[in-house]
Write an enzyme that holds these catalytic residues in place. Structure first.
Site, PDB file in Angstrom:
ATOM      1  CG  HIS A  93      -2.095  -0.932   1.138  1.00 39.36           C
ATOM      2  ND1 HIS A  93      -1.904  -2.339   1.346  1.00 39.36           N
ATOM      3  CD2 HIS A  93      -3.064  -0.497   0.968  1.00 39.36           C
ATOM      4  CE1 HIS A  93      -3.315  -2.794   1.245  1.00 39.36           C
ATOM      5  NE2 HIS A  93      -4.126  -1.819   0.788  1.00 39.36           N
TER       6      HIS A  93
ATOM      7  CE  LYS B 111      -4.145  -0.280   4.720  1.00 36.30           C
ATOM      8  NZ  LYS B 111      -5.350   0.245   4.754  1.00 36.30           N
TER       9      LYS B 111
HETATM   10  P1  NAP Z   1      -6.751   9.744   4.430  1.00 37.63           P
HETATM   11  O1  NAP Z   1      -6.779  10.593   3.143  1.00 37.63           O
HETATM   12  O2  NAP Z   1      -6.015  10.129   5.582  1.00 37.63           O
HETATM   13  O3  NAP Z   1      -8.553  10.349   4.847  1.00 37.63           O
HETATM   14  C1  NAP Z   1      -9.205  10.093   6.216  1.00 37.63           C
HETATM   15  C2  NAP Z   1      -9.836  11.623   6.576  1.00 37.63           C
HETATM   16  O4  NAP Z   1     -10.414  11.564   7.675  1.00 37.63           O
HETATM   17  C3  NAP Z   1      -8.608  12.792   6.812  1.00 37.63           C
HETATM   18  O5  NAP Z   1      -9.168  13.892   6.275  1.00 37.63           O
HETATM   19  C4  NAP Z   1      -8.821  13.018   8.416  1.00 37.63           C
HETATM   20  O6  NAP Z   1      -8.448  14.401   8.900  1.00 37.63           O
HETATM   21  C5  NAP Z   1     -10.512  12.682   8.400  1.00 37.63           C
HETATM   22  N1  NAP Z   1     -10.672  12.725   9.918  1.00 37.63           N
HETATM   23  C6  NAP Z   1      -9.937  12.245  10.991  1.00 37.63           C
HETATM   24  N2  NAP Z   1     -10.845  12.095  12.069  1.00 37.63           N
HETATM   25  C7  NAP Z   1     -11.999  12.136  11.650  1.00 37.63           C
HETATM   26  C8  NAP Z   1     -13.274  12.340  12.347  1.00 37.63           C
HETATM   27  N3  NAP Z   1     -13.289  12.214  13.556  1.00 37.63           N
HETATM   28  N4  NAP Z   1     -14.519  12.677  11.775  1.00 37.63           N
HETATM   29  C9  NAP Z   1     -14.303  12.920  10.100  1.00 37.63           C
HETATM   30  N5  NAP Z   1     -13.163  12.877   9.533  1.00 37.63           N
HETATM   31  C10 NAP Z   1     -12.012  12.499  10.231  1.00 37.63           C
HETATM   32  O7  NAP Z   1      -7.204   8.300   4.260  1.00 37.63           O
HETATM   33  P2  NAP Z   1      -7.886   7.399   3.219  1.00 37.63           P
HETATM   34  O8  NAP Z   1      -6.510   7.022   2.598  1.00 37.63           O
HETATM   35  O9  NAP Z   1      -8.820   8.256   2.433  1.00 37.63           O
HETATM   36  O10 NAP Z   1      -8.413   6.030   3.988  1.00 37.63           O
HETATM   37  C11 NAP Z   1      -9.270   6.017   5.115  1.00 37.63           C
HETATM   38  C12 NAP Z   1      -9.718   4.731   5.463  1.00 37.63           C
HETATM   39  O11 NAP Z   1     -10.207   3.988   4.378  1.00 37.63           O
HETATM   40  C13 NAP Z   1      -8.443   3.871   5.877  1.00 37.63           C
HETATM   41  O12 NAP Z   1      -8.589   3.205   7.039  1.00 37.63           O
HETATM   42  C14 NAP Z   1      -8.102   3.079   4.878  1.00 37.63           C
HETATM   43  O13 NAP Z   1      -7.486   1.746   5.027  1.00 37.63           O
HETATM   44  C15 NAP Z   1      -9.501   2.805   4.435  1.00 37.63           C
HETATM   45  N6  NAP Z   1      -9.586   2.314   2.994  1.00 37.63           N
HETATM   46  C16 NAP Z   1     -10.589   1.517   2.716  1.00 37.63           C
HETATM   47  C17 NAP Z   1     -10.972   1.079   1.555  1.00 37.63           C
HETATM   48  C18 NAP Z   1     -11.923  -0.036   1.379  1.00 37.63           C
HETATM   49  O14 NAP Z   1     -12.300  -0.384   0.132  1.00 37.63           O
HETATM   50  N7  NAP Z   1     -12.646  -0.400   2.329  1.00 37.63           N
HETATM   51  C19 NAP Z   1     -10.194   1.386   0.542  1.00 37.63           C
HETATM   52  C20 NAP Z   1      -9.175   2.493   0.651  1.00 37.63           C
HETATM   53  C21 NAP Z   1      -8.889   2.692   1.909  1.00 37.63           C
HETATM   54  P3  NAP Z   1      -7.108  14.602   9.341  1.00 37.63           P
HETATM   55  O15 NAP Z   1      -5.996  14.368   8.160  1.00 37.63           O
HETATM   56  O16 NAP Z   1      -7.101  16.056   9.756  1.00 37.63           O
HETATM   57  O17 NAP Z   1      -6.868  13.337  10.587  1.00 37.63           O
END
Ligand code: NAP
Length: 223
Positions: free
Chosen positions: A131, A135
């Site tokens: 990844h 992550k």
């Molecule tokens: P990311 O770019 O870091 O996005 C997460 C966002 O959530 C950030 O903007 C963060 O803000 C915000 N956040 C933190 N605490 C919050 C709260 N209490 N309420 C609302 N927003 C909040 O991460 P990503 O790459 O999008 O991935 C997010 C998650 O999805 C990860 O756990 C990843 O493993 C998962 N994922 C799942 C799939 C699937 O198919 N299920 C696919 C890809 C990724 P800050 O930066 O200010 O903390």
């Protein structure tokens, strides 16, 4: 129209999800929660019927509990947290539903299924997941789920997981199975976050009508 709020709306997955919802005729984006936008889940829920969470392992559980207590169904894509406490807030008559999917990409769901089918027929297996380097969790939710499914299929130990984190990657996984004089590789590569969107939208459309809750895995809606 299904009214949908997104938690993590300014993140990589959340922003892609907001675009996908805005592009769907039957869905309405009613709220975006993200510290970067200065909005919290409590504000974003409003009159939403479904909350989609793509935040962090530290916040996903609290966000989901907040939505459930407000009568809102939840679709969780965030990985790397223990969802067990959700069971007390869902599944009973009148309670909203939860769908948790470690991976919303159809190819990844098929990879997990093929690995589960192959596992009992080969002597040993190992999982390599690769990844992007921002992550937060390791091993990935997809790898953990694959290992769990393979162990259930064999009745044995979960296969070991190796995690690689590098810039330039999105999400990739290879399940390697070995036996006398042969190996089998089952590999899935995600080249764009758009790959997750058909699965996310399917989950949003179907979460309100689940016959049991919580449900873990998109395969329950696909097969
Ligand atoms: P990311 O770019 O870091 O996005 C997460 C966002 O959530 C950030 O903007 C963060 O803000 C915000 N956040 C933190 N605490 C919050 C709260 N209490 N309420 C609302 N927003 C909040 O991460 P990503 O790459 O999008 O991935 C997010 C998650 O999805 C990860 O756990 C990843 O493993 C998962 N994922 C799942 C799939 C699937 O198919 N299920 C696919 C890809 C990724 P800050 O930066 O200010 O903390």
């Amino acid at each position: 129209m299904i009214r949908v709020a997104v938690a993590g709306a300014a993140g990589r997955m959340g922003a892609t999800t907001c675009e996908a919802i805005e592009g769907a005729d039957d869905l309405q984006l009613t709220g975006r929660a993200d510290p970067l936008l200065g909005t919290e889940v409590a504000d974003a829920l409003g009159d939403a019927e479904v909350l989609v969470d793509f935040t962090t392992p530290e916040t996903a559980l609290a966000n989901a509990l907040q939505a459930l207590r407000a009568g809102v169904h939840v679709v969780i894509g965030t990985t790397g947290f223990d969802p067990a406490p959700l069971a007390a807030e869902t599944g009973a008559q009148g309670q909203p539903n939860v769908l948790i999917a470690p991976n919303f990409a159809i190819g990844a769901v098929l990879m997990m299924r093929f690995a589960e089918q192959a596992a009992p027929h080969m002597a040993k297996a190992e999982i390599i997941e690769l990844h992007h380097d921002r992550k937060l969790d390791a091993p990935s939710g997809t790898a953990a789920r694959t290992a769990e499914l393979m162990a259930k299929a064999t009745g044995g130990e979960e296969p070991p997981i190796h995690s690689v984190r590098l810039p330039g990657l999105v999400a990739n996984q290879e399940v390697l199975l070995g036996d006398l004089g042969q190996t089998l590789s089952i590999r899935h590569d995600t080249t764009s976050r758009e790959s997750f969107m058909p699965g996310v939208l399917l989950a949003v459309r179907r979460v309100g009508a689940l016959e049991r809750s919580p449900v873990v895995g998109l395969e329950h809606l696909l097969f």
